[in-house]
Write an enzyme that holds these catalytic residues in place. Sequence first.
Site, PDB file in Angstrom:
ATOM      1  N   LEU A  46       0.865  -1.186   0.000  1.00  6.32           N
ATOM      2  CA  LEU A  46       0.000   0.000   0.000  1.00  6.32           C
ATOM      3  C   LEU A  46       0.894   1.227   0.000  1.00  6.32           C
ATOM      4  O   LEU A  46       1.919   1.239   0.679  1.00  6.32           O
ATOM      5  CB  LEU A  46      -0.878  -0.042   1.242  1.00  6.32           C
ATOM      6  CG  LEU A  46      -1.631   1.202   1.727  1.00  6.32           C
ATOM      7  CD1 LEU A  46      -2.860   0.793   2.547  1.00  6.32           C
ATOM      8  CD2 LEU A  46      -0.770   2.153   2.552  1.00  6.32           C
ATOM      9  N   ASP A  48       0.060   5.698  -1.148  1.00  9.95           N
ATOM     10  CA  ASP A  48      -0.767   6.880  -0.864  1.00  9.95           C
ATOM     11  C   ASP A  48      -2.268   6.613  -0.705  1.00  9.95           C
ATOM     12  O   ASP A  48      -2.834   5.835  -1.481  1.00  9.95           O
ATOM     13  CB  ASP A  48      -0.677   7.884  -2.021  1.00  9.95           C
ATOM     14  CG  ASP A  48       0.723   8.079  -2.541  1.00  9.95           C
ATOM     15  OD1 ASP A  48       1.662   7.577  -1.931  1.00  9.95           O
ATOM     16  OD2 ASP A  48       0.861   8.743  -3.585  1.00  9.95           O
ATOM     17  N   ARG A 169       1.899  14.600 -11.930  1.00 10.55           N
ATOM     18  CA  ARG A 169       0.913  13.617 -11.437  1.00 10.55           C
ATOM     19  C   ARG A 169       0.156  14.091 -10.207  1.00 10.55           C
ATOM     20  O   ARG A 169       0.396  15.145  -9.678  1.00 10.55           O
ATOM     21  CB  ARG A 169       1.625  12.299 -11.123  1.00 10.55           C
ATOM     22  CG  ARG A 169       2.782  12.407 -10.161  1.00 10.55           C
ATOM     23  CD  ARG A 169       3.398  11.026  -9.894  1.00 10.55           C
ATOM     24  NE  ARG A 169       4.645  11.113  -9.168  1.00 10.55           N
ATOM     25  CZ  ARG A 169       5.860  11.116  -9.740  1.00 10.55           C
ATOM     26  NH1 ARG A 169       5.990  11.045 -11.056  1.00 10.55           N
ATOM     27  NH2 ARG A 169       6.949  11.194  -8.999  1.00 10.55           N
ATOM     28  N   ASP A 170      -0.753  13.223  -9.778  1.00 10.61           N
ATOM     29  CA  ASP A 170      -1.494  13.358  -8.513  1.00 10.61           C
ATOM     30  C   ASP A 170      -2.515  14.496  -8.532  1.00 10.61           C
ATOM     31  O   ASP A 170      -2.458  15.426  -7.713  1.00 10.61           O
ATOM     32  CB  ASP A 170      -0.510  13.541  -7.324  1.00 10.61           C
ATOM     33  CG  ASP A 170       0.594  12.511  -7.318  1.00 10.61           C
ATOM     34  OD1 ASP A 170       0.379  11.406  -7.852  1.00 10.61           O
ATOM     35  OD2 ASP A 170       1.697  12.805  -6.790  1.00 10.61           O
TER      36      ASP A 170
HETATM   37  C1  FRU Z   1       3.776   9.347  -3.809  1.00  8.45           C
HETATM   38  C2  FRU Z   1       3.747   8.814  -5.223  1.00  8.45           C
HETATM   39  C3  FRU Z   1       2.862   9.663  -6.106  1.00  8.45           C
HETATM   40  C4  FRU Z   1       2.466   8.692  -7.187  1.00  8.45           C
HETATM   41  C5  FRU Z   1       2.321   7.420  -6.408  1.00  8.45           C
HETATM   42  C6  FRU Z   1       2.658   6.184  -7.181  1.00  8.45           C
HETATM   43  O1  FRU Z   1       4.108   8.362  -2.874  1.00  8.45           O
HETATM   44  O2  FRU Z   1       5.054   8.716  -5.750  1.00  8.45           O
HETATM   45  O3  FRU Z   1       3.473  10.819  -6.597  1.00  8.45           O
HETATM   46  O4  FRU Z   1       1.285   9.072  -7.823  1.00  8.45           O
HETATM   47  O5  FRU Z   1       3.155   7.530  -5.289  1.00  8.45           O
HETATM   48  O6  FRU Z   1       2.364   5.047  -6.444  1.00  8.45           O
END
Ligand code: FRU
Length: 491
Positions: A46, A48, A169-170
């Site tokens: 697991l 984020d 991203r994100d």
């Molecule tokens: C943060 C991250 C995010 C990315 C995700 C990939 O922990 O690196 O930037 O979207 O984890 O699992």
Amino acid sequence: MTTRYFEPKYRTILEAKEGELEALANKSAYDLWKPVYHIHPQYGLLNDPNGLAWFKGRYHVFYQWYPYGAYHGMKHWAHVSSENLAEFERHPVAITPVEDYESHGAYSGASLQVGDELYLFYTGNVKYDKEARDAHQCLAIMNEAGEIRKYEKNPLIEGVPEGYTGHVRDPKVFEQNGTYYMLLGAQRENKTGAIIVYQSPDALNWSFYGELSVNIDLEGYMWECPDYFELEGKDYLIFSPQGIDPSGENYHNVFNTVYAAGTLNIEKLQFEVEEYHELDKGFDFYAPQSFEADGKRLLYGWAGVGEVNFPTDENAWAHCLTLPRELVRKGNRLLQRPADSLSLLQGELLAEGSTQGAGQEALLDNTTAKAFRALISTTSTSDMSVQLFESENEHFEIRYDHDAKKVTVDRSGMTHVVEAAFGTTREVTLENGLSEIEVLVDHSIAEIFVNGGEAVFTCRVFPLNEEKKVAITSNSKTNYGIYSMKRGISR
Ligand code: FRU
């Protein structure tokens, strides 16, 4: 079509061999260090928290998940939900990355209710080789019945804007004055971190708006997981910058998380920072996300960071989320408190008492010592020490230095020392001294809340399987109560 870059770890759950998932589940299920009331994977890794929402009468929590072991590979969105934010039910995988626009993972993102649907924004990660990558912003939609489908016109945003690398991203989406805005963590071509902004009239058609100017002296090489909210008239920006050097009591983990208080003027692409702080002072905290429910601002973080080796790796699972925390504004500062809902999981009183002078030991037997909540209040007119997981062989210490007004969390006394390269202690100097410590322990995690959330330390810890004590030594009047905590999520 170019051949897809392949490594064995880029395999979705749909490609499991016969019996493989059952074997992973069996291997992980009875690990001694598996939490019982923290959201954790049944097996696999697991990271984020994603897509947090209160939607149609339920709390929904998604998280980054790699099924095949305790390392980072093809990321899926796993899904759990709850009526009360305490007892969670597991659901089938919410997003499985099977499309070309997400060929190397469905990366993190946030959700937003649009009409009667919950929009789950995420990043489609695409790799061309070990280094070269691209990112597409994507959408999955959950309806009232809880069914999830991918948006047929994915990706919403193809590729990255000029001036940035493939590290974009994100998505965090919010609406302001009838316009939708998407914040994205980004890396500039000159390898510095930033937040960029897209704009949309309908949350489906997006155009690049620009880079958010944030007056903060924390550049780093990449900013991940932006989060934004308003709390009682103040704006807050949370993000996880990578490549920040330790400074004083701050930023001692491989990657760290910051919150900034100030004013957002999104039309002018400005976040005017008044002050900023590290969000959590523990060893294991990253990529948090907030959401609103019941008029409250709640937050979950990943109780982990980067790539680490844990003694649980051999049982093919890794990491858990923090508990849900309620954010409370105090001046510009954010206090973080365990959400009220956790009292639903609170069980019997295991020990209670008060101490002054001599050390006091609250003995916990082998079962109850693994999931408990300890509330300690003190007049703190002297030094103090609280030992968790204490036995002849090991201990985990919370120390208070009265003259320096400093709390130190020290995990060097444990048999299993993890992430030692980043130090075995973390410290916080309190403004007005210590009055209260609340500790939530769950098998391999201790979340330590100081003074009603003035400081929080999230710590993974892997105690030996033996009888344990909580021992308090204090020359000031100190009261304590220790309660058992019940299971909130299935194995
Ligand atoms: C943060 C991250 C995010 C990315 C995700 C990939 O922990 O690196 O930037 O979207 O984890 O699992």
